[in-house]
Scaffold this active site. Sequence first.
Site, mmCIF file in Angstrom:
data_model
loop_
_atom_site.group_PDB
_atom_site.id
_atom_site.type_symbol
_atom_site.label_atom_id
_atom_site.label_comp_id
_atom_site.label_asym_id
_atom_site.label_seq_id
_atom_site.Cartn_x
_atom_site.Cartn_y
_atom_site.Cartn_z
ATOM 1 N N HIS A 61 42.627 35.132 38.540
ATOM 2 C CA HIS A 61 42.043 35.730 37.331
ATOM 3 C C HIS A 61 43.142 36.238 36.426
ATOM 4 C CE1 HIS A 61 42.582 39.295 39.842
ATOM 5 N NE2 HIS A 61 42.327 40.083 38.811
ATOM 6 N N HIS A 63 44.223 39.078 35.026
ATOM 7 C CA HIS A 63 44.920 40.374 34.952
ATOM 8 C C HIS A 63 46.430 40.235 35.133
ATOM 9 C CE1 HIS A 63 40.963 42.710 35.880
ATOM 10 N NE2 HIS A 63 41.136 42.487 34.596
ATOM 11 N N ASP A 65 48.692 41.923 36.625
ATOM 12 C CA ASP A 65 49.317 42.073 37.958
ATOM 13 C C ASP A 65 49.136 40.811 38.816
ATOM 14 O OD1 ASP A 65 46.542 42.967 38.020
ATOM 15 O OD2 ASP A 65 46.890 43.668 40.071
ATOM 16 N N HIS A 66 48.447 39.794 38.257
ATOM 17 C CA HIS A 66 48.278 38.510 38.949
ATOM 18 C C HIS A 66 48.934 37.348 38.189
ATOM 19 C CE1 HIS A 66 45.152 40.215 41.704
ATOM 20 N NE2 HIS A 66 45.237 41.137 40.764
ATOM 21 N N HIS A 119 34.436 40.909 38.787
ATOM 22 C CA HIS A 119 35.635 41.696 38.472
ATOM 23 C C HIS A 119 36.135 41.269 37.089
ATOM 24 C CE1 HIS A 119 39.437 43.779 39.128
ATOM 25 N NE2 HIS A 119 40.098 42.652 38.918
ATOM 26 N N ASP A 136 40.964 39.707 43.411
ATOM 27 C CA ASP A 136 40.439 41.081 43.376
ATOM 28 C C ASP A 136 38.919 41.117 43.515
ATOM 29 O OD1 ASP A 136 43.017 41.908 42.943
ATOM 30 O OD2 ASP A 136 42.707 42.577 40.884
ATOM 31 N N HIS A 174 45.366 43.007 47.095
ATOM 32 C CA HIS A 174 45.840 44.406 47.065
ATOM 33 C C HIS A 174 45.755 45.054 48.445
ATOM 34 C CE1 HIS A 174 46.300 45.145 42.701
ATOM 35 N NE2 HIS A 174 45.335 44.245 42.565
HETATM 36 FE FE FE Z 1 44.750 43.193 40.738
HETATM 37 ZN ZN ZN Z 2 42.256 42.287 38.786
#
Ligand code: FE
Ligand code: ZN
Length: 262
Positions: A61, A63, A65-66, A119, A136, A174
């Site tokens: 996805h 985001h 942090d990915h 999410h 996530d 995570h």
């Molecule tokens: Fe994340």
């Molecule tokens: Zn995420």
Amino acid sequence: MTNDANQIEIVPIPAFSDNYMWAIVDTKTGRTLIFDPGEAHPVIDFLEKNKLTLAAILITHHHHDHTGGITALISRYPIPVIGPLNDGVTSLTKKVNEPDEITITNFPLTFSVLAIPGHTKGHIAYYAKGMLFCGDTLFAGGCGRLFEGTAAQLYHSLQKIAALPDDTKIYCAHEYTVKNLQFAALVEPENSEIQSRLQKVKTLRENNLPTLPSLLSEEMATNPFLRCHQTNVKSSLENHAGKQLADKIEIFAELRQWKDRF
Ligand code: FE
Ligand code: ZN
């Protein structure tokens, strides 16, 4: 192509404070897949230290942090970047969605794409026999927050995961397991499997070890977000909400809101 589990090794590369970027290494060739590279430098260090070649990047996805490491990785390695059709990820070379099957040149695994919105609106997971890379959406002991989708969407996405074989390993993105199980214990104080799992994962973290992957069977027994059909979970949520909850989606929505404030 068949899935040859003996030939591969799966390694978590830590990123930021609590992300894991999963690497699948073909031990015969050194060709390596990376899931959700939020950062590039830990991936480059891992590849160089172990003399591996990056074969492809897979994204669940949009985001940061990915995805934050994609640009630096593709400027260094000319590789495919596979990701969700409908989640606004830039710099993909191949957009996929359910029911696509993914093969990567000279790599011994085939993945099925699952659409698991909630999410984010276009979140996907990658499933190969015995393993699920779910970003996530499902976490060990918990699930992702509802940023873009509805409670009903996330509920159905988790039910889709719950229908996979019990011995599927869950590779989520995570390290939230201890806090998730502390919440699970609050929802189901009488569930002894939650207590024993919480002790086990606390010990792992005290020794600086990852709590992942988990097993889907463990999640079914201890993750409240997969247990909305249980009568004790329903009554716990009704107590918390101070009202009757009509169906599993109302229970799930109440559970997600409770966890948001935990
Ligand atoms: Fe994340
Ligand atoms: Zn995420």
